[in-house]
Design a protein around this motif. Structure first.
Motif, short mmCIF file in Angstrom:
data_model
loop_
_atom_site.label_atom_id
_atom_site.label_comp_id
_atom_site.label_asym_id
_atom_site.label_seq_id
_atom_site.Cartn_x
_atom_site.Cartn_y
_atom_site.Cartn_z
N SER A 190 40.88 79.80 50.43
CA SER A 190 40.80 78.17 50.52
C SER A 190 41.54 77.73 51.67
O SER A 190 41.10 76.74 52.56
CB SER A 190 40.83 77.62 49.22
N ASP A 191 42.80 78.05 51.63
CA ASP A 191 43.94 77.48 52.57
C ASP A 191 45.12 78.59 52.72
O ASP A 191 45.25 79.32 51.97
CB ASP A 191 44.24 76.32 52.05
N VAL A 192 45.79 78.28 53.83
CA VAL A 192 47.18 78.82 54.15
C VAL A 192 48.02 77.70 54.39
O VAL A 192 47.53 76.88 55.06
CB VAL A 192 47.08 79.91 54.98
N LEU A 193 49.33 78.05 54.08
CA LEU A 193 50.34 76.87 54.14
C LEU A 193 51.68 77.43 54.21
O LEU A 193 52.16 78.47 53.88
CB LEU A 193 50.35 76.03 52.81
N LEU A 194 52.55 76.67 55.20
CA LEU A 194 53.87 76.91 55.45
C LEU A 194 54.76 75.64 54.97
O LEU A 194 54.64 74.63 55.69
CB LEU A 194 54.24 77.55 56.82
N THR A 195 55.47 75.65 54.03
CA THR A 195 56.55 74.69 53.50
C THR A 195 57.95 74.83 53.68
O THR A 195 58.22 76.02 53.10
CB THR A 195 55.86 74.02 52.18
N LEU A 196 58.55 73.83 54.14
CA LEU A 196 59.97 73.87 53.94
C LEU A 196 60.59 72.89 53.10
O LEU A 196 60.42 71.75 53.13
CB LEU A 196 60.84 73.81 55.25
N LEU A 242 52.57 73.90 59.56
CA LEU A 242 51.51 74.50 60.31
C LEU A 242 50.44 73.75 61.04
O LEU A 242 49.49 74.02 61.64
CB LEU A 242 50.84 75.81 59.65
N ASP A 243 50.68 72.44 60.88
CA ASP A 243 49.50 71.56 61.37
C ASP A 243 49.27 71.55 62.80
O ASP A 243 47.93 71.48 63.23
CB ASP A 243 50.22 69.87 61.01
N GLU A 244 50.23 72.00 63.68
CA GLU A 244 50.06 72.18 64.98
C GLU A 244 49.06 73.42 65.25
O GLU A 244 48.50 73.47 66.58
CB GLU A 244 51.15 72.29 65.73
N ASP A 245 49.02 74.42 64.49
CA ASP A 245 48.09 75.38 64.80
C ASP A 245 46.82 75.15 64.35
O ASP A 245 45.78 76.12 64.44
CB ASP A 245 48.64 76.42 63.65
N LEU A 246 46.31 74.09 63.85
CA LEU A 246 44.84 73.79 63.51
C LEU A 246 44.04 73.20 64.73
O LEU A 246 44.91 72.33 65.45
CB LEU A 246 44.75 72.76 62.40
N VAL A 247 42.96 73.52 64.67
CA VAL A 247 42.07 73.03 65.72
C VAL A 247 40.76 72.42 64.86
O VAL A 247 39.92 73.15 64.30
CB VAL A 247 41.59 73.82 66.70
N ASN A 248 40.75 71.03 65.08
CA ASN A 248 39.60 70.48 64.25
C ASN A 248 39.68 70.76 62.76
O ASN A 248 38.81 71.10 61.84
CB ASN A 248 38.19 70.82 64.58
N GLY A 249 41.01 70.84 62.18
CA GLY A 249 41.28 71.21 60.63
C GLY A 249 41.27 72.69 60.46
O GLY A 249 41.30 72.98 59.38
N ALA A 250 41.04 73.69 61.34
CA ALA A 250 40.75 75.01 61.06
C ALA A 250 41.78 75.85 61.85
O ALA A 250 42.44 75.69 62.83
CB ALA A 250 39.37 75.29 61.55
N PHE A 251 42.25 77.03 61.31
CA PHE A 251 43.03 77.93 61.41
C PHE A 251 41.99 79.20 62.29
O PHE A 251 41.09 79.13 61.94
CB PHE A 251 43.97 78.62 60.36
N THR A 272 52.14 80.19 51.40
CA THR A 272 51.07 79.93 50.18
C THR A 272 49.71 80.20 50.70
O THR A 272 49.30 79.58 51.85
CB THR A 272 51.07 78.91 49.55
N ALA A 273 49.02 81.15 50.23
CA ALA A 273 47.48 81.30 50.44
C ALA A 273 46.88 80.90 48.74
O ALA A 273 47.41 81.61 48.01
CB ALA A 273 47.37 82.69 50.99
#
Length: 310
Positions: free
Chosen positions: A161-167, A122-131, A277-278
């Motif tokens: 605190s955070d959301v995450l997508l991991t393979l 999901l890193d490309e979906d962040l703008v200045n580290g924020a979703f 993961t949230a």
């Protein structure tokens, strides 16, 4: 899904430096002394907590949500597959599948590269580290069922605190490391994670999320060890206490990962696992608040702003 080779010649990113104060606080938080710090911080913010509780009580309530919260408090985990919004889960799955179709491209861009056994997508979906708050991953985490179940357990409106997508992928001939080993999460004293399997997890080869319920995990509550081997854990609990989350795609569950010893991503050859993961904590945060993780996009309710500290 077939395992995909993501090997590149990129140098491993350097680990961020951690201040001595934060390091000390991290070790204190691993023990019951962390509860004293949490109580002191809460006492300093009683009006803010009263407001959060008021917002929590505005959420709808259902008997099945209350029962799920009770089970989360008693056992440290609960399956919520039948309680959460299926359409929101499908939206999350659609994003996940689109990301996997561009796996090699996204692997080159990921910022969290210290775990060789999984890729953060999901890193490309962040703008200045924020979703953006209208992101499907954020909307899933904000649904009333999740907030009410976790909030009733915490007796407070939770903070997202955070959301995450991991393979997760196989790493043959490499020793187990990081979250593949047994550990507790010490982001705060109460940490709940909401998971969705975005691929079928049929058996141990798929690397299921694996944990020990809250009761049998109690002997590890004050341990200063970060990650432990099977032998170290089973010497205190025995393997019979272990639970593997074997479940089909779109199964969703909540685990108090600060109380339940856990591990995962032990993927075997020709298997992989896509996971949402949230992470939620109970305010006020013990550690210094990090930079904003979410940015407003569209109209937000007062409750949603409070959950994301906007």
């Amino acid at each position: 899904m077939t395992a995909i080779d993501t090997t590149t010649d990129r140098p491993a990113p350097s680990k961020p430096k951690v201040s001595q104060f934060r390091r000390l606080l991290w070790h204190v938080n691993r023990t019951d002394l962390g509860w004293a710090i949490k109580a002191a911080l809460t006492t300093l913010q009683l009006p803010a907590r009263a407001k959060r509780i008021e917002l929590l009580n505005r959420l709808p309530s259902k008997p099945e949500w209350s029962e799920a919260s009770r089970k989360l408090a008693a056992d440290g985990y609960v399956d919520v597959s039948e309680l959460v919004d299926r359409s929101l889960a499908e939206a999350v799955a659609a994003v996940g599948e689109a990301k996997v179709s561009r796996l090699n491209e996204l692997t080159d861009k990921q910022q969290l590269g210290h775990k060789s056994f999984w890729v953060s997508l999901l890193d490309e979906d962040l703008v200045n580290g924020a979703f953006a708050t209208d992101h499907p991953f954020v909307r899933y985490a904000l649904q009333p069922a999740a907030l009410r179940i976790i909030g009733d357990f915490m007796h407070d409106l939770p903070q997202l605190s955070d959301v995450l997508l991991t393979l997760s992928q196989p790493t043959p001939n490499q020793a187990l490391s990081y979250s593949q080993l047994w550990h507790l999460d010490h982001d705060d004293k109460r940490v709940c994670k909401l998971f969705i399997y975005l691929t079928d997890v049929r058996d141990t080869a798929d690397g299921p999320f694996t944990f020990i319920p809250a009761g049998p995990s109690r002997p590890f509550r004050n341990t200063l060890k970060s990650h432990m081997s099977d032998a170290q854990v089973f010497a205190k609990t025995g393997p019979d206490a272990v639970k593997e989350m074997i479940a089909p795609r779109l199964s969703s569950f909540i685990v108090n990962t600060a109380r339940c010893l856990h591990m995962g991503s032990r993927i075997q050859s020709d298997h992989n696992r896509l996971l949402y993961t949230a992470t939620y904590i109970q305010q006020p945060r013990i550690f210094p608040e990090p930079p904003p993780r979410f940015r407003a996009a569209g109209a937000l309710t007062e409750l949603e702003r409070a959950v994301m500290r906007l």
